[in-house]
Design an enzyme around this catalytic site. Structure first.
Site, PDB file in Angstrom:
ATOM      1  N   LYS A  39       7.210 -37.047 -38.154  1.00 53.40           N
ATOM      2  CA  LYS A  39       7.138 -38.515 -38.114  1.00 53.40           C
ATOM      3  C   LYS A  39       8.550 -39.116 -38.133  1.00 53.40           C
ATOM      4  O   LYS A  39       9.526 -38.422 -38.446  1.00 53.40           O
ATOM      5  CB  LYS A  39       6.325 -39.014 -39.317  1.00 53.40           C
ATOM      6  CG  LYS A  39       6.907 -38.641 -40.667  1.00 53.40           C
ATOM      7  CD  LYS A  39       5.885 -38.821 -41.800  1.00 53.40           C
ATOM      8  CE  LYS A  39       6.492 -38.476 -43.149  1.00 53.40           C
ATOM      9  NZ  LYS A  39       5.492 -38.488 -44.233  1.00 53.40           N
ATOM     10  N   TYR A 245      36.173 -55.852 -46.963  1.00 51.92           N
ATOM     11  CA  TYR A 245      35.526 -57.102 -47.364  1.00 51.92           C
ATOM     12  C   TYR A 245      35.524 -57.264 -48.875  1.00 51.92           C
ATOM     13  O   TYR A 245      35.185 -56.336 -49.608  1.00 51.92           O
ATOM     14  CB  TYR A 245      34.078 -57.126 -46.868  1.00 51.92           C
ATOM     15  CG  TYR A 245      33.951 -57.448 -45.396  1.00 51.92           C
ATOM     16  CD1 TYR A 245      34.392 -58.666 -44.885  1.00 51.92           C
ATOM     17  CD2 TYR A 245      33.369 -56.533 -44.532  1.00 51.92           C
ATOM     18  CE1 TYR A 245      34.263 -58.960 -43.544  1.00 51.92           C
ATOM     19  CE2 TYR A 245      33.220 -56.827 -43.183  1.00 51.92           C
ATOM     20  CZ  TYR A 245      33.681 -58.041 -42.690  1.00 51.92           C
ATOM     21  OH  TYR A 245      33.553 -58.329 -41.363  1.00 51.92           O
TER      22      TYR A 245
HETATM   23  C1  LIG Z   1       5.636 -37.351 -45.002  1.00 46.12           C
HETATM   24  C2  LIG Z   1       4.448 -36.520 -45.382  1.00 46.12           C
HETATM   25  C3  LIG Z   1       4.556 -35.115 -45.462  1.00 46.12           C
HETATM   26  C4  LIG Z   1       5.884 -34.411 -45.385  1.00 46.12           C
HETATM   27  O1  LIG Z   1       6.568 -34.626 -46.586  1.00 46.12           O
HETATM   28  P1  LIG Z   1       7.978 -33.934 -46.930  1.00 46.12           P
HETATM   29  O2  LIG Z   1       8.218 -34.273 -48.343  1.00 46.12           O
HETATM   30  O3  LIG Z   1       8.969 -34.536 -46.007  1.00 46.12           O
HETATM   31  O4  LIG Z   1       7.810 -32.473 -46.683  1.00 46.12           O
HETATM   32  C5  LIG Z   1       3.403 -34.384 -45.668  1.00 46.12           C
HETATM   33  N1  LIG Z   1       2.206 -35.002 -45.825  1.00 46.12           N
HETATM   34  C6  LIG Z   1       2.074 -36.338 -45.794  1.00 46.12           C
HETATM   35  C7  LIG Z   1       0.735 -36.941 -46.014  1.00 46.12           C
HETATM   36  C8  LIG Z   1       3.185 -37.133 -45.601  1.00 46.12           C
HETATM   37  O5  LIG Z   1       3.069 -38.470 -45.598  1.00 46.12           O
END
Ligand SMILES: *Cc1c(COP(=O)(O)O)cnc(C)c1O
Length: 347
Positions: A39, A245
């Site tokens: 994702k 800044y």
């Molecule tokens: C983002 C997510 C993962 C992966 O999590 P990590 O901590 O990056 O390994 C797995 N399952 C769900 C439901 C998630 O939202």
């Protein structure tokens, strides 16, 4: 230098290290299958490159959050790959899931009843204590073909947290109600809680990309990301010279300063109070992070003109950069900028 063109920074993604991380997680969790969570554009690294590399490593299950992420992946992943959308379908999106052969994770009763009319298999997510996505454990279900049941841990990066064992107990009971169906509970950190958390499918994201799944312990993962910023200008200044800044920081000695073409518009968080590195030499960030630049104290390094300094690299990994910015490796990666030249190695 040719790799970077005229960009202000070079982001190098090591696909061989990514694949090695995948193999380590798969070996740690076998006989459970190992999915990949890609994702947010593969945690900022480029979902297309990441997913294709992992498919070549044998990965068959890919999770994203949104339908449009899944559709983009479907265009590049050959058919045996299964693509799951963690958020499930928004109302009316169901036909698009079917058209692109994408499997939803169903989280809410309304999603379930809409998808039941489609009659295709889906994953079911139960909430076992995180109070975010998923059905309540006792929810009454309409009959529906299923791919599997899953849940997500709230405190997996804190092994001693009592929520881990509580969520495991609840999820075991749920999985027992669906005999013969794959069950999935662990993401990156959950994998390292032990075999009891692995069930039939694990869903790592961050660990694949080199983030330490066991904060405070030695990182078993290989670094995947290197970020090198280009020095645009250097100058020698006396002690007591104020910088940036708000003129919030001053030199305490005669110094050489370097302005580097990376700023908060590139996802280099304004809260970063850290350092860059040049071949092992610390280059402290002086003053505030600007939109397009930072200033480094390079007095102790002999930088060539046009040097590329490490902002994330061998001396300063993603987790160290996160610590310096008061955040977590996940946010460092998903903030990575679109202005960087990107170089994929180890393909
Ligand atoms: C983002 C997510 C993962 C992966 O999590 P990590 O901590 O990056 O390994 C797995 N399952 C769900 C439901 C998630 O939202």
């Amino acid at each position: 230098m040719s790799d970077i063109g005229h960009a202000g920074a070079l982001l190098t993604v090591d696909l061989a290290a990514l694949r090695a991380n995948y193999r380590l997680l798969r070996e740690t969790t076998g006989p459970a299958a190992c999915a990949a969570v890609v994702k947010a554009d593969g945690y900022g690294l480029g979902a297309v490159y990441v997913a294709q590399a992992l498919q070549r490593e044998g990965c068959q299950d890919f999770f994203v959050a949104h339908l449009q992420e899944a559709v983009a992946l479907r265009a590049v992943l050959s058919q045996p790959a299964r693509i799951m959308v963690l958020h499930g379908p928004t109302p009316g999106a169901e036909p698009d899931f079917v058209a692109h052969a994408i499997t939803p994770v169903l989280n809410a009763p309304e999603q379930l009843s809409r998808w039941a009319e489609i009659g295709r298999p889906a994953w079911l997510q139960f909430d076992t204590g995180m109070t975010r996505f998923g059905l309540d454990p006792g929810e009454v279900l309409s009959a529906l073909p299923l791919c599997g049941v899953m849940s997500h841990l709230a405190c997996a990066d804190t092994p001693a947290h009592p929520a881990n064992a509580m969520q495991l107990r609840l999820f075991r009971d749920i999985a027992a109600r669906f005999p013969g169906l794959p069950a999935s509970l662990a993401a990156s950190s959950g994998i390292f809680l032990g075999a009891a958390w692995h069930f039939d499918l694990v869903r790592p994201g961050a660990a694949l990309y080199g983030v330490n799944p066991q904060p405070g312990q030695l990182n078993p993962m290989q670094p995947v990301v290197r970020l090198q910023g280009r020095v645009m200008q250097t100058r020698a200044v006396p002690a007591g010279t104020a910088i940036g800044y708000g003129l919030t920081r001053s030199t305490t000695r005669a110094s050489r300063l370097a302005t580097v073409a990376v700023g908060y518009a590139d996802g280099f968080l304004r809260s970063s109070a850290g350092t860059a590195f040049w071949h092992g030499v610390r280059l402290p960030i002086m003053g505030r992070v600007s939109m397009d630049s930072i200033v480094l104290d390079v007095t102790d390094a002999s930088l060539p003109p046009d040097a590329l300094v490490d902002l994330i690299g061998p001396d300063h990994d993603v987790d160290a950069a996160a610590d310096a910015a008061g955040t977590i490796g996940y946010e460092i990666l998903t903030s990575l900028g679109s202005r960087y030249a990107r170089h994929y190695i180890g393909a």
